[in-house]
Scaffold this motif. Structure first.
Motif, short mmCIF file in Angstrom:
data_model
loop_
_atom_site.label_atom_id
_atom_site.label_comp_id
_atom_site.label_asym_id
_atom_site.label_seq_id
_atom_site.Cartn_x
_atom_site.Cartn_y
_atom_site.Cartn_z
N ALA A 181 0.82 -1.21 0.00
CA ALA A 181 0.00 0.00 0.00
C ALA A 181 0.85 1.26 0.00
CB ALA A 181 -0.95 -0.01 1.20
N ALA A 182 2.07 1.16 0.52
CA ALA A 182 2.95 2.32 0.53
C ALA A 182 3.53 2.59 -0.85
CB ALA A 182 4.06 2.12 1.54
N PHE A 196 -5.95 8.92 8.00
CA PHE A 196 -6.08 7.50 8.36
C PHE A 196 -4.98 6.62 7.72
CE2 PHE A 196 -8.34 3.33 7.56
CZ PHE A 196 -8.28 2.88 8.87
N GLY A 197 -4.76 6.80 6.41
CA GLY A 197 -3.73 6.01 5.73
C GLY A 197 -2.34 6.33 6.27
N GLU A 220 -1.65 7.40 9.32
CA GLU A 220 -1.56 6.80 10.66
C GLU A 220 -1.14 5.34 10.54
OE1 GLU A 220 -5.04 9.18 13.15
OE2 GLU A 220 -5.65 7.52 11.88
N ASN A 221 -1.75 4.66 9.56
CA ASN A 221 -1.43 3.24 9.36
C ASN A 221 0.01 3.05 8.91
OD1 ASN A 221 -3.97 2.40 10.12
ND2 ASN A 221 -4.79 2.54 8.04
N LEU A 222 0.55 4.05 8.20
CA LEU A 222 1.94 3.97 7.76
C LEU A 222 2.90 4.41 8.85
CD1 LEU A 222 1.72 5.40 4.11
CD2 LEU A 222 2.13 3.03 4.76
N GLY A 223 2.37 4.92 9.96
CA GLY A 223 3.22 5.36 11.06
C GLY A 223 3.91 6.70 10.80
N VAL A 224 3.29 7.54 9.96
CA VAL A 224 3.87 8.86 9.66
C VAL A 224 3.72 9.78 10.88
CG1 VAL A 224 3.64 10.90 8.18
CG2 VAL A 224 3.35 8.60 7.22
N MET A 253 -0.35 9.43 0.78
CA MET A 253 0.48 8.27 1.15
C MET A 253 1.73 8.18 0.26
SD MET A 253 -2.59 5.55 1.87
CE MET A 253 -1.57 4.16 2.37
#
Lengths: 277, 191, 260
Positions: free
Chosen positions: A81-82, A108-109, A111-115, A160
Motif C-alpha cells: 500500500a505504501a 487514516f492512511g 496513521e497506518n503507515l506510522g507517519v 500516502m
C-alpha cells in the motif's frame, strides 16, 4: 517502473483467463489509460498492477507483474500500500468511516503507515490543495457529493505518496460535474509526478490527459500507443468501446467525402474544432 | 486463539461493520412498522454462518456497543453478552451444516430463539426490573397476572417472541445466502 | 444526513477530560445504580452529582430530555407491573381482580430510579465524548485497532443503510406494507424487501476490503495518531479515586450494610 511479463490470470470460479499473456512496461511518471468493453479485463489489469492479484484474489496466475524490478507477488501485501495506491468506482465504499472528518480520513492512511504528526500535517494540506478540498476539510466525508468523495479517496492515496496510482473507473458513478472535478484532480496528481494507470470509458477526458492508451479485448492487448490514434480507430466499435461523438461525426463526414481522407480523426471537442475548421 | 485470528482477515473486519449497519437499519425499520418482531440480528447471524462463531460473537457484542453509542438505544449494552452468544450459535450451526435445508434453518432459528429467551430473561428481570419498556410488556403483564414472578413472566414472554423472531431471522439469512454470487461464496468459504 | 452519535460539541472542562476519566465516571454511575439501596439515595446521586456534571458541560437539558424519554416507558411499565403484581400489604386501589399496592409501586419506582441513574451516567459519557476519541483512549490502553475500526465505521455507515432501507420502503408503501392488517401478510411483504437490501450490502464488502487494504491497514508498523488526547497525573488520581468509591459501593452492597 511497472512491468507485466507474459502475465495471465484466471479468477477462482471462472472458466477462462481474464488476462492472457500480457507483456508491457509503464515507465515512471506516465499517465496510462486502459480502455476496453465491460469484461475486457480492465479491472483485472488494475488489480494485477496494484498487487491485489495475487494477494487479495486467489486464482491462477502465470508470469509476473513487477514494480521497479521486484515481482509484486513476492512483496509483503501489507507494505504494498505504501508503493501502489488504488481508487475504485464506488465513492461511498472508499470512505473508511473510521475517522470523522475529511482531514482525519486522509490522515487514516498516514496513521497506518506510522507517519509522524508534523509530516502528516504537511502532506494532508498539500493533498487537500491538489484535489481542491480545502474548504470541506473539517466536514464529514459522508456529507459530500460523489465527486467530492472520490477526490477524498484521491487525496487519501496521494498523501500516502505511492509511486503508482491505479484508478479503476473512478468516474463511472459520477455525474458530468463530478467527472470533471475528479479528472482535474487526477491531472494534478499526474503533474505532481505520480505514475497514473486509469481504466475507464470516458475517452474525451482520457484523450485530454493521458500519455498513452492500452486497448484491451478479452484479456489481451489489441492496441497500445498514442491515445488520439487509438481512440479514433475503426476497430474500437468492434471490441465494444464507443468512440466519442466527435470522432463518429468526423468519420461520417470523411466517408461522405466531405473532407480529405488522411487527416487524423478528432476525439475531443478542441480537436473537432481544429478538424472541421 | 488461532481460530480467532484466522477468522479476522481484513475481509471479515470490513464485513462486521456492514453487518452491524444491517442490524440497525433493519431493526429500526421493523420497529417503525410496529411488527411484533425485532429482526435486529440479521447481520450478526449472517456473519456467524458465513465466517464462524468468533466473528459472529464479535458482531453481536459490538453491534450492541454501537446501538449504545448511537444514542438510539443506550441500554443495548446490557444485552451485548446475549447478542454475542446468538452470533456464536449461528457460527456453530453454520459450521455444523444446518444452513443447507429450510427445515434445518428453522431448527437452528428455534434453538437460537430459545437460548436467547433463556439468557435474556434474567437481564430483563434483574437489571430492568422485569420490563423492557416496550409493547411486549403487555405480554409480561399477562403472565404476571397469571401468577408468574418477574423472571418467569419474562422467560415466558421471551419464549413466545424470541423463537419466532430468530426463525424469521435465520430464514432471511438463508435467503440472502442463496442469492450470493458464486464468486463471493467461494471467498467466504476461504475466509 | 443523520448524526452518527449523540455527541454535542461544547467548550467545557468536561469535554476536555480524557475519555477514560469520563468512562470511569460512567462505570461508577452504573455500579451505583445497582448498589445504592433506595430511591432517595439514587435520586440524590442523580441530582447532586450527575446533574452538576452535565450542567458543567452545558449538557443539562439534552441529558435530562434524553434520560426522561428513555426512562418514561420503563417507569410506566414498572409502576403498573410491579404495582399490581409485586407483593405488598398497603392497597391503594383495585382494578378488577388486581390491587395496586404501595410497596409494589415503590419497588417499581425504585427500579425506575436505578435505570435513570444508569442511563443518565451512560448519556453523560456519550453526550460529552467524541466516539473516535473514546476509541483512541482505549486503543492507547491496548484495544486492538480492528475493534475500534468496526465500532467507528459501523456508527458512520448505518445512517446510510437506514436511508437505503427507507428508500426501499417508501417505494413499497403503496403496496400495503403499512396499511395491510394481517400480520403474516405484512411479513410476507417485508421479507422480499429485506433480503435484497442485505445482499446488496454484502456484495459491496469486497470493494470496501480492498479500499481498506489500499489505506495500508495491514501495514506492519507502530501506527501514529492524528488526533491527540489530553491526560494528566491529576486525572489518573481522579480515576483511581472514583474507582475506589465504586469498589466501596459494591462492598457495602455485598455485605448488606444498607438498611433494606
Amino acid at each position: 517502473m511497472i512491468e507485466f511479463r507474459d502475465f495471465s490470470y484466471r479468477y477462482p470460479t471462472a472458466a477462462a483467463d481474464s488476462l492472457s499473456s500480457l507483456s508491457l512496461q509503464i515507465p515512471r511518471g506516465q499517465f496510462c489509460a486502459v480502455v476496453g468493453a465491460n469484461g475486457a479485463g480492465k479491472s483485472t489489469f488494475c488489480f494485477a498492477a496494484s498487487g491485489f492479484i495475487p494477494h487479495f484474489f486467489r486464482g491462477e496466475a502465470h508470469g509476473s507483474v513487477e514494480l521497479a524490478g521486484k515481482p509484486l507477488a513476492e512483496a509483503e501485501f501489507g507494505s504494498l500500500a505504501a508503493e501502489v495506491g488504488i481508487v475504485f468506482q464506488n465513492p461511498f465504499n472508499q470512505i473508511s468511516g473510521a475517522r470523522f472528518t475529511v482531514r482525519e480520513e486522509i490522515a487514516f492512511g498516514l496513521e497506518n503507515l506510522g507517519v509522524e504528526r508534523g509530516e502528516m500535517q504537511t502532506r494532508i494540506q498539500l493533498a487537500l490543495e491538489v484535489v481542491d478540498l480545502v474548504d470541506v476539510a473539517e466536514r464529514s466525508p459522508f456529507e459530500l457529493s460523489g465527486g467530492q468523495q472520490q477526490r477524498v479517496a484521491l487525496a487519501s492515496m496521494f498523501a500516502m505518496r505511492p509511486q503508482v496510482l491505479v484508478l479503476d473507473e473512478p468516474t463511472s458513478q459520477l455525474d458530468p460535474r463530478g467527472t470533471r472535478e475528479v479528472f482535474r484532480a487526477i491531472a494534478a496528481l499526474s503533474e505532481a509526478g505520480t505514475t497514473i494507470i486509469l481504466a475507464g470509458h470516458k475517452l474525451e477526458w482520457l484523450a485530454e490527459f493521458a500519455d498513452r492508451a492500452i486497448l484491451l479485448d478479452q484479456g489481451r492487448v489489441i492496441a497500445d500507443g498514442d491515445p488520439d490514434t487509438i481512440f479514433a480507430m475503426e476497430t474500437m466499435g468492434e471490441v465494444g468501446v464507443g468512440r466519442t461523438q466527435f470522432t463518429d461525426v468526423a468519420a461520417a463526414a470523411q466517408r461522405a467525402g466531405m473532407l480529405k481522407d488522411h487527416a487524423a480523426l478528432p476525439v475531443t471537442l478542441a480537436q473537432a474544432e481544429a478538424f472541421f475548421s | 486463539m488461532n481460530s480467532l485470528k484466522k477468522e479476522f482477515s481484513t475481509f471479515t473486519l470490513v464485513l462486521i461493520p456492514v453487518a452491524i449497519a444491517i442490524n440497525i437499519a433493519v431493526g429500526q425499520l421493523v420497529l417503525n412498522l410496529k411488527l411484533p418482531l425485532y429482526l435486529d440480528s440479521i447481520g450478526t447471524v449472517l456473519v456467524g454462518v458465513l465466517i464462524g462463531p468468533w466473528a459472529g460473537a464479535a458482531t453481536g457484542f459490538l453491534a450492541n456497543v454501537v446501538w449504545t453509542f448511537s444514542g438510539l438505544f443506550p441500554q443495548a449494552m446490557a444485552w451485548a453478552g446475549v447478542a454475542a452468544i446468538i452470533g456464536a450459535l449461528a457460527g456453530v450451526f453454520g459450521r455444523a451444516g444446518l444452513m443447507k435445508s429450510v427445515g434445518m434453518v428453522v431448527v437452528a432459528g428455534l434453538i437460537t430463539g430459545v437460548v436467547a429467551a433463556v439468557l435474556s430473561a434474567p437481564i430483563a428481570a434483574y437489571v430492568f426490573g422485569g420490563v423492557t419498556g416496550s409493547g411486549t410488556d403487555a405480554v409480561v403483564a399477562v403472565f404476571r397476572a397469571a401468577g408468574l414472578d418477574a423472571l418467569g413472566a419474562n422467560l415466558a414472554q421471551g419464549g413466545v417472541s424470541e423463537p419466532f423472531d430468530k426463525i424469521a431471522t435465520f430464514l432471511i439469512v438463508w435467503a440472502v445466502m442463496l442469492g450470493l454470487p458464486e464468486r463471493l461464496k467461494a471467498r467466504f468459504a476461504a475466509e | 444526513m443523520q448524526a452518527q452519535s449523540i455527541y454535542i460539541d461544547h467548550p467545557s472542562a468536561l469535554h476536555q477530560l480524557n475519555p477514560l476519566t469520563k468512562l470511569t465516571f460512567t462505570l461508577v454511575f452504573l455500579v451505583a445504580a445497582f448498589a445504592l439501596p433506595n430511591a432517595v439515595a439514587l435520586i440524590a446521586t442523580f441530582v447532586l452529582i450527575l446533574v452538576p456534571l452535565a450542567a458543567s458541560g452545558g449538557l443539562l437539558l439534552p441529558l435530562l430530555r434524553s434520560a426522561f424519554w428513555l426512562v418514561l416507558p420503563f417507569a410506566i411499565s414498572l409502576a403498573l407491573i410491579q404495582g399490581f403484581f409485586s407483593p405488598g400489604q398497603t392497597a391503594l386501589f383495585s382494578l378488577g381482580p388486581f390491587t395496586m399496592t404501595l410497596e409494589g409501586l415503590g419497588s417499581g419506582l425504585t427500579f425506575a430510579a436505578r435505570l435513570l441513574l444508569a442511563l443518565g451516567g451512560t448519556l453523560l459519557l456519550m453526550l460529552s465524548t467524541r466516539p473516535d476519541k473514546l476509541m483512541l483512549a482505549l486503543r492507547q490502553r491496548g484495544l486492538p485497532e480492528s475493534l475500534s475500526y468496526i465500532v467507528l465505521t459501523a456508527l458512520q455507515i448505518f445512517p446510510r443503510f437506514q436511508e437505503r432501507a427507507r428508500t426501499i420502503l417508501d417505494a413499497q408503501k403503496s403496496r400495503g406494507l403499512e396499511t395491510e392488517v394481517g400480520l403474516l401478510r405484512r411479513l410476507a411483504l417485508l421479507v422480499p424487501l429485506i433480503a435484497p437490501l442485505v445482499l446488496g450490502s454484502i456484495v459491496e464488502v469486497e470493494e470496501r476490503a480492498m479500499a481498506l487494504e489500499a489505506r495500508a491497514f495491514s501495514y506492519k508498523t507502530i501506527k501514529t495518531s492524528w488526533i491527540s488526547l489530553e491526560d494528566s497525573r491529576a486525572q489518573s488520581i481522579l480515576r483511581a479515586a472514583i474507582l475506589f468509591f465504586g469498589v466501596v459501593l459494591v462492598y457495602l452492597r455485598l455485605t448488606g450494610f444498607w438498611p433494606q
